[in-house]
Design a protein around this motif. Structure first.
Motif: not given
Length: 150
Positions: A78, A112-113, A116, A119-120
């Motif tokens: 990511l 947005v990435n 994410v 959260h990961v």
């Protein structure tokens, strides 16, 4: 190694959280410019990848389940996507160097990435902390016959 896994994953989460602070610093610096995002860039291109590699190594050395090791490696991918999105967003300007609507959309995907990725990493921290806890005891069925003391 499990303790090191917990520590590095927690530091990775803190670094990701600081990225949002550093992005805001860059966005609100007046006058803006390339230097405004220096902390954000340095953290994203150096600190986070190094912490992520250490976390992956400690996950493997702690003999974490394969799924958790894979989840630990996901933020690195990511981060690479983050760099690609940032470069693409910066490159999508018109002839005068002004952002285009498509470039701004790509810049939004960069944000947005990042969400994410956070959260990961939260999932990685939870998994790392869970490795140190003992597994719950399984229920063993007990058969009691009538007339026998329990």
């Amino acid at each position: 190694m499990r303790k090191a896994f917990v520590i590095t994953s927690s530091l990775l989460l803190a670094a990701f959280a600081l990225q949002f602070v550093f992005a805001a610093v860059g966005a609100f610096t007046k006058p803006g410019g390339e230097g405004a995002f220096a902390l954000h860039s340095a953290t994203g291109m150096a600190v986070i990848p190094v912490l992520n590699l250490l976390t992956i190594g400690f996950a493997a050395l702690a003999r974490a389940p394969g799924r958790l090791v894979g989840l630990t490696a996901l933020p690195l991918g990511l981060v690479i996507l983050q760099a690609l999105l940032a470069g693409l967003a910066n490159g999508l300007t018109d002839g005068a160097g002004v952002s285009t609507p498509f470039g701004l959309t790509v810049a939004g995907l960069h944000a947005v990435n990042g969400i994410v990725a956070v959260h990961v990493v939260v999932g990685v921290v939870r998994g790392a902390r869970g490795l140190g806890r003992p597994a719950p005891a399984e229920a063993v069925p007990v058969t009691v016959r009538e007339g026998e003391p329990a």
